[in-house]
Design an enzyme around this catalytic site. Structure first.
Site, PDB file in Angstrom:
ATOM      1  N   SER A 208      54.984  36.189  63.358  1.00 33.17           N
ATOM      2  CA  SER A 208      54.508  36.809  64.604  1.00 33.17           C
ATOM      3  C   SER A 208      54.320  35.829  65.755  1.00 33.17           C
ATOM      4  O   SER A 208      54.032  36.245  66.874  1.00 33.17           O
ATOM      5  CB  SER A 208      53.191  37.542  64.346  1.00 33.17           C
ATOM      6  OG  SER A 208      53.385  38.604  63.436  1.00 33.17           O
TER       7      SER A 208
ATOM      8  N   CYS B  48      50.615  43.710  66.731  1.00 35.11           N
ATOM      9  CA  CYS B  48      51.087  44.998  66.214  1.00 35.11           C
ATOM     10  C   CYS B  48      52.566  44.935  65.852  1.00 35.11           C
ATOM     11  O   CYS B  48      53.431  44.865  66.727  1.00 35.11           O
ATOM     12  CB  CYS B  48      50.832  46.095  67.248  1.00 35.11           C
ATOM     13  SG  CYS B  48      51.447  47.706  66.744  1.00 35.11           S
TER      14      CYS B  48
END
Length: 465
Positions: A153, A211
């Site tokens: 991420s 997310c």
């Protein structure tokens, strides 16, 4: 020791009287500066090998050349910061790279576990070398320079910036995350790291809470080739150009890359699902800690980039004159609107400062503001109907922990990338290491202890990524 291969590239006469040469890192890259010039003296000897002053009545003219010491190198490395980073990584398979984003100076460059290089200078026994070369933790492997890992991420800010550049999604648009994403016409579910999802998120919140579902969708709409072309501006998929040899360039996948990477025609096809997972730094994508720090420095400088360097000056041994090596600018990251940087950096500040940010614990007690991004990279694939349970997974198969950040967010002086192999989570393992490095560099000694204590005492986030 000087090898046959070394002899082919050096002036052998200038190494008379020595058997040693720089082999790795700065000592190899700057060998010509460090070595100097070998001196010599002609002597007259008789048939017995004894030194004499003349032959009969003749006194030959003998020559002498004084040796010249090698030049001195001034490293960009901050010794105190290097020590703090080494201590923070002790006992772990990990790497840290800390860069001054304003000029490319590498202030800390750490790979652990490590080894004592002096052993190679004095000579290692067979048993000593075997112990090093067969160690399961590979201490001879420079993870900071050559370790390649899924960035996870940590690349989401870059993907978000690409989405803004290509007009894929406006920053204020909210998308619903229910915990899984599906491509149209496919039954395969790409799960979010948070079971149940994050609800309605815009770009700022998607970065702050990391997310997955948001970035799955954005990446699918963008396409792998546009993603590749934009992320390449940050140096991913290519060597950052550090001033020592041995750097690996990782992988920044694209349809063209896959066609060249596989021989079988069936394996050369790029699938939409591969784009989805590339959007969260998984799949084929690989990066070194150096590349991640370099890319983070580019974000901190809003697109301005410099070639990373370990050596910033050379002092001439003869004259004492100091020769500065100027920072080397690289092509800047191009965006249509400078305001895009505000959105991305704001999201990274949200990672550490928003109540729901994945690394908010790392900001606690710091008098400066951190802009960061957590990352947790899978080491092996979890099946569609399987659940990742850390307790059931062998330690060396557990997720890697990553964290990239720069600080102060409003006046960047340091950009850091931390990778801890099998470290469980970026927020729980890698972010606290970065915090120690920031404190050591940005705070006076009398404030560091109090700031560190506040960070340790802060409650851990309910969910970690």
């Amino acid at each position: 020791s000087i090898s046959e291969a070394d002899q082919e590239r050096i002036d052998v006469a200038n190494y008379a009287g020595t058997t040693l040469i720089g082999k790795l890192g700065v000592e190899r890259a700057f060998e010509d500066e460090l070595h100097g010039e070998t001196g010599y003296q002609q002597l007259l000897v008789n048939a017995q090998g004894r030194r004499v002053e003349r032959v009969g009545i003749s006194t030959p003219e003998l020559t002498r050349k004084e040796p010249v010491a090698g030049n001195d190198l001034y490293l960009a490395v901050d010794a105190r910061l290097q020590q703090v980073a080494e201590e923070a990584l002790a006992g772990q398979r990990a790497a840290v790279v800390a860069i001054d984003p304003r000029n490319g100076d590498i202030l800390a460059f750490v790979s652990t576990p490590t080894f004592d290089p002096n052993g190679f200078a004095r000579g290692l026994s067979y048993a000593e070398y075997t112990a090093l070369s067969t160690d399961i933790d590979v201490p001879l492997y420079d993870r900071a320079l050559r370790g390649v890992y899924p960035p996870g991420s940590t690349i989401k800010p870059l993907v978000a910036l690409a989405a803004l550049q290509y007009g894929v999604v406006p920053p204020e648009e909210r998308r619903l995350c229910r915990g899984a994403f599906q491509l149209p016409g496919s039954s395969h579910r790409y799960r979010d790291w948070k079971k149940g999802g994050h609800g309605s998120v815009d770009m700022h919140m998607a970065i702050a809470v990391s997310c997955d579902v948001y970035f799955y969708g954005v990446s699918a709409e963008m396409g792998i080739d546009r993603m590749h072309d934009f992320l390449a501006q940050f140096g991913l998929g290519e060597k950052a150009g550090i001033d020592i040899a041995g750097e690996r360039k990782g992988i920044l996948p694209s349809t063209a890359w896959k066609r060249g990477a596989f021989k079988q025609k069936s394996a050369q096809v790029w699938f939409p699902g591969e784009t989805v997972i590339a959007g969260i730094g998984q799949g084929y994508m690989l990066a070194t800690p150096l590349q991640l720090a370099h890319a983070t420095a580019a974000i901190a400088m809003r697109g301005q980039r410099f070639k990373p360097r370990l050596v910033k000056a050379v002092r001439d041994a003869r004259t004492g004159a100091l020769r500065e090596i100027p920072p080397e600018p690289l092509p800047a990251v191009q965006v249509n609107d400078p305001a895009y940087w505000d959105v991305i950096i704001g999201g990274m500040v949200g990672v550490t400062n928003d109540p729901w940010g994945t690394a908010r614990r790392a900001q606690t007690g710091a008098p400066y503001k951190i802009a960061g991004k957590t990352g947790t990279a899978q080491v092996f694939t979890v099946g569609q109907n399987e659940k990742y349970n850390e307790a059931d997974v062998a330690e060396r198969l557990r997720d890697h922990a990553l964290f990239v950040a720069f600080a102060p967010a409003d006046d960047p002086k340091l950009a850091v990338a931390v990778v801890v192999e099998n470290g469980r989570s970026g927020s729980g393992t890698a972010a606290p290491i970065a915090r120690k490095i920031f404190d050591a560099y940005l705070l006076p000694p009398d404030q560091q202890a109090a700031a560190a204590q506040a960070a340790v005492a802060a409650p851990a986030p309910e969910g970690e990524e």
